[in-house]
Write a protein that holds these residues in place. Structure first.
Motif, PDB file in Angstrom:
ATOM      1  N   THR A 318     -14.521 -33.412 -29.118  1.00 43.09           N
ATOM      2  CA  THR A 318     -13.356 -33.980 -29.802  1.00 43.09           C
ATOM      3  C   THR A 318     -13.047 -33.194 -31.061  1.00 43.09           C
ATOM      4  OG1 THR A 318     -13.790 -36.195 -28.924  1.00 43.09           O
ATOM      5  CG2 THR A 318     -12.416 -36.052 -30.883  1.00 43.09           C
ATOM      6  N   ALA A 319     -14.071 -32.862 -31.814  1.00 40.48           N
ATOM      7  CA  ALA A 319     -13.874 -32.044 -33.020  1.00 40.48           C
ATOM      8  C   ALA A 319     -13.265 -30.695 -32.662  1.00 40.48           C
ATOM      9  CB  ALA A 319     -15.205 -31.861 -33.750  1.00 40.48           C
ATOM     10  N   VAL A 323      -9.646 -28.899 -33.880  1.00 40.80           N
ATOM     11  CA  VAL A 323      -9.525 -27.532 -34.384  1.00 40.80           C
ATOM     12  C   VAL A 323      -8.448 -26.795 -33.597  1.00 40.80           C
ATOM     13  CG1 VAL A 323     -10.693 -25.310 -34.622  1.00 40.80           C
ATOM     14  CG2 VAL A 323     -11.898 -27.412 -35.222  1.00 40.80           C
ATOM     15  N   MET A 324      -8.510 -26.924 -32.275  1.00 40.77           N
ATOM     16  CA  MET A 324      -7.516 -26.272 -31.422  1.00 40.77           C
ATOM     17  C   MET A 324      -6.111 -26.801 -31.703  1.00 40.77           C
ATOM     18  SD  MET A 324      -9.644 -26.304 -27.811  1.00 40.77           S
ATOM     19  CE  MET A 324      -8.286 -25.605 -26.859  1.00 40.77           C
ATOM     20  N   LEU A 325      -5.983 -28.112 -31.894  1.00 43.73           N
ATOM     21  CA  LEU A 325      -4.670 -28.699 -32.173  1.00 43.73           C
ATOM     22  C   LEU A 325      -4.107 -28.182 -33.500  1.00 43.73           C
ATOM     23  CD1 LEU A 325      -5.361 -32.338 -30.956  1.00 43.73           C
ATOM     24  CD2 LEU A 325      -3.511 -30.866 -30.128  1.00 43.73           C
ATOM     25  N   ALA A 326      -4.962 -28.069 -34.517  1.00 41.26           N
ATOM     26  CA  ALA A 326      -4.507 -27.552 -35.810  1.00 41.26           C
ATOM     27  C   ALA A 326      -4.061 -26.093 -35.682  1.00 41.26           C
ATOM     28  CB  ALA A 326      -5.618 -27.683 -36.854  1.00 41.26           C
ATOM     29  N   VAL A 327      -4.841 -25.305 -34.942  1.00 38.99           N
ATOM     30  CA  VAL A 327      -4.480 -23.898 -34.738  1.00 38.99           C
ATOM     31  C   VAL A 327      -3.166 -23.788 -33.963  1.00 38.99           C
ATOM     32  CG1 VAL A 327      -5.151 -21.763 -33.563  1.00 38.99           C
ATOM     33  CG2 VAL A 327      -6.853 -23.053 -34.870  1.00 38.99           C
ATOM     34  N   ILE A 357      -8.190 -31.790 -23.285  1.00 40.43           N
ATOM     35  CA  ILE A 357      -9.626 -31.771 -23.568  1.00 40.43           C
ATOM     36  C   ILE A 357     -10.008 -32.950 -24.448  1.00 40.43           C
ATOM     37  CG2 ILE A 357     -11.434 -30.499 -24.789  1.00 40.43           C
ATOM     38  CD1 ILE A 357     -10.109 -27.920 -23.821  1.00 40.43           C
ATOM     39  N   GLY A 358      -9.197 -33.210 -25.469  1.00 34.48           N
ATOM     40  CA  GLY A 358      -9.483 -34.326 -26.369  1.00 34.48           C
ATOM     41  C   GLY A 358      -9.370 -35.676 -25.692  1.00 34.48           C
ATOM     42  N   ASN A 359      -8.439 -35.823 -24.751  1.00 34.39           N
ATOM     43  CA  ASN A 359      -8.330 -37.080 -24.011  1.00 34.39           C
ATOM     44  C   ASN A 359      -9.612 -37.381 -23.254  1.00 34.39           C
ATOM     45  OD1 ASN A 359      -5.721 -37.648 -24.805  1.00 34.39           O
ATOM     46  ND2 ASN A 359      -4.779 -36.687 -23.024  1.00 34.39           N
ATOM     47  N   GLY A 360     -10.149 -36.364 -22.587  1.00 37.36           N
ATOM     48  CA  GLY A 360     -11.382 -36.561 -21.834  1.00 37.36           C
ATOM     49  C   GLY A 360     -12.571 -36.846 -22.722  1.00 37.36           C
TER      50      GLY A 360
END
Length: 457
Positions: A318-319, A323-327, A357-360
């Motif tokens: 999740t973390a 990070v990916m979402l911010a990028v 990925i975060g949903n899972g």
């Protein structure tokens, strides 16, 4: 220990009601239960798929209703502003999020088969109203918003569908079954965004009413299939106590916030992305032909998040997703400032992967958190059963709160566009929001000084 007999007072009759259901009994499951559960899962996925498609139907229709950069009307005769278009994609998401809680309890009250029939037939309302309204460019905008709100019925379908299937499967197979059910629904967004642009221009010209009419026979087919092939389980009882008990856990609210960042971003970006392509770059052609890729990629990435969480830990994945979402949001911000369409498109594809990925991973975290709470409370069988029920209640709350992100995301873009003339402020907010969620995830679930961090949630 599971009930091994029929309920004491079965009061339902007919071949579609099942009074004796024992999925935890291996012999029953292997000889009788599995084929019935599989059949119900198949037609549940079909109905939920149509529900998701109708829920996000406005996200692609409004592209053909939004004015060009010079203010001229679209080929359909409509000339909505970007702000108006984003409102039309936000309203169904907000209504759908709100409906998820009552839809969850509809299954035990009406029966899973019965409610699937009802919920599929309810999809006829937004489809027929859309077909009636979009053919008249003089139709008042407030009326369009009210009609768009009825598409929220499709969003509620997710909750009832997941609740229904959870009753059919044993604990050891629920993850697989619910994962298939969720993915089958989510992919409906991509399918609608791919097919509908082709449907409305078939034969020349633009006939937006076909978008709504296209799903009328499919909704009817879902209702008929549910009526003929699905079942109701007498043992499925409406019990709101675990839901209210789950509200007392701080983790329920923290995970709701995190789920806004993951699923809320997925549904919000799915709704807004086609309109943003038209509004920011005036490329409605790309929006109509390729915007579906985002929702498709996000849906496919969801199981990957769950699998990585099993190996590495849900909180860590999740973390990583934040990070990916911010990028991704930062890259999208740069592309808007540089007026670079390829980078903008790639940045959003990256964002969709991150949301999947975060949903899972967040779903994986919820079950683990309540498992640890049960073990810390003594681990007695009755305690663990109680915690599993509270986890199920928490899932309903979290899925509802998280879905409101689909309402917030388009409105943030609408506000940014109306107040500043561009979407940069909204993207700047998202960068900061995702970094904040990264800190929240670390503080509560990764730090070694916390209980959840010690056990690797």
């Amino acid at each position: 220990m599971p009930d091994t007999g029929a309920p004491p007072h079965p009061h339902h009759t007919g071949k579609h009601w099942i009074d004796d259901w024992r999925p935890e009994d291996p012999e029953f499951w292997n000889t009788t239960g599995r084929p019935i559960a599989r059949r119900n899962l198949i037609f549940s996925i079909f109905a939920e798929h149509i529900g998701f498609s109708v829920w996000l139907l406005w996200s692609i229709v409004v592209v053909q209703m939004t004015a060009a950069a010079d203010g001229s009307a679209a080929a359909s005769g409509w000339a909505l502003t970007t702000t108006q278009a984003l409102w039309l994609v936000a309203v169904p998401s907000g209504v759908g999020a709100f409906l998820r809680i009552p839809y969850t309890f509809a299954v035990p009250v009406f029966g899973g088969r019965n409610w699937t029939v009802i919920s599929a037939l309810l999809l006829l309302i937004p489809c027929l109203l859309m077909a009636w309204a979009v053919g008249n460019p003089e139709f008042p905008f407030v009326g369009l918003c009210l009609i768009a709100a009825t598409a929220g019925f499709g969003g509620g379908n997710f909750a009832s569908s997941m609740a229904n299937i959870s009753f059919f499967y044993p604990e050891r197979e629920k993850g697989w079954a619910l994962g298939l059910n969720a993915a089958g629904g989510n992919i409906g967004v991509a399918v609608a965004q791919k097919i509908i642009p082709l449907v409305v221009v078939a034969g020349g010209g633009v006939a937006l009413s076909r978008a709504g009419l296209f799903y009328v026979p499919l909704a009817l087919a879902a209702a008929v299939c549910a009526f003929l092939f699905m079942n109701n389980l007498t043992e499925a009882k409406a019990d709101v106590r675990p839901v209210f008990q789950s509200l007392r856990h701080t983790d329920t609210w923290i995970m709701s916030l995190l789920y806004i960042g993951t699923f809320g971003s997925f549904i919000g970006y799915s709704a807004a992305f086609p309109t943003l392509l038209k509004a920011v770059f005036d490329r409605g052609d790309i929006a109509l032909m390729w915007a579906f890729l985002g929702a498709g990629i996000g849906s496919i990435a969801r199981p990957l998040g769950g699998k990585l969480s099993d190996r590495i830990g849900g909180a860590r994945i999740t973390a990583l997703s934040f990070v990916m979402l911010a990028v991704g949001a930062a890259a999208a911000l740069w592309s808007v400032n540089a007026v670079n369409l390829p980078v903008f498109f790639i940045a959003f594809m990256f964002l969709f992967v991150a949301t999947g990925i975060g949903n899972g991973s967040t779903y994986r975290m919820i079950s683990k958190i309540f498992l640890i709470k049960g073990q810390d409370a003594g681990g007695a069988p009755e305690t663990m059963v109680q915690m599993r029920r509270q986890a199920a209640g928490a899932l309903g709350i979290i899925s509802s709160v998280g879905a409101f992100g689909g309402f917030i995301v388009p409105l943030a873009y609408a506000w940014s566009k109306s107040q500043f003339g561009n979407i940069q402020p909204a993207l700047q907010f998202y960068v900061g929001f995702f970094l904040l969620l990264l800190v929240v995830t670390w503080f509560f679930y990764i730090r070694k000084s916390t209980r959840m961090g010690q056990v690797g949630v």
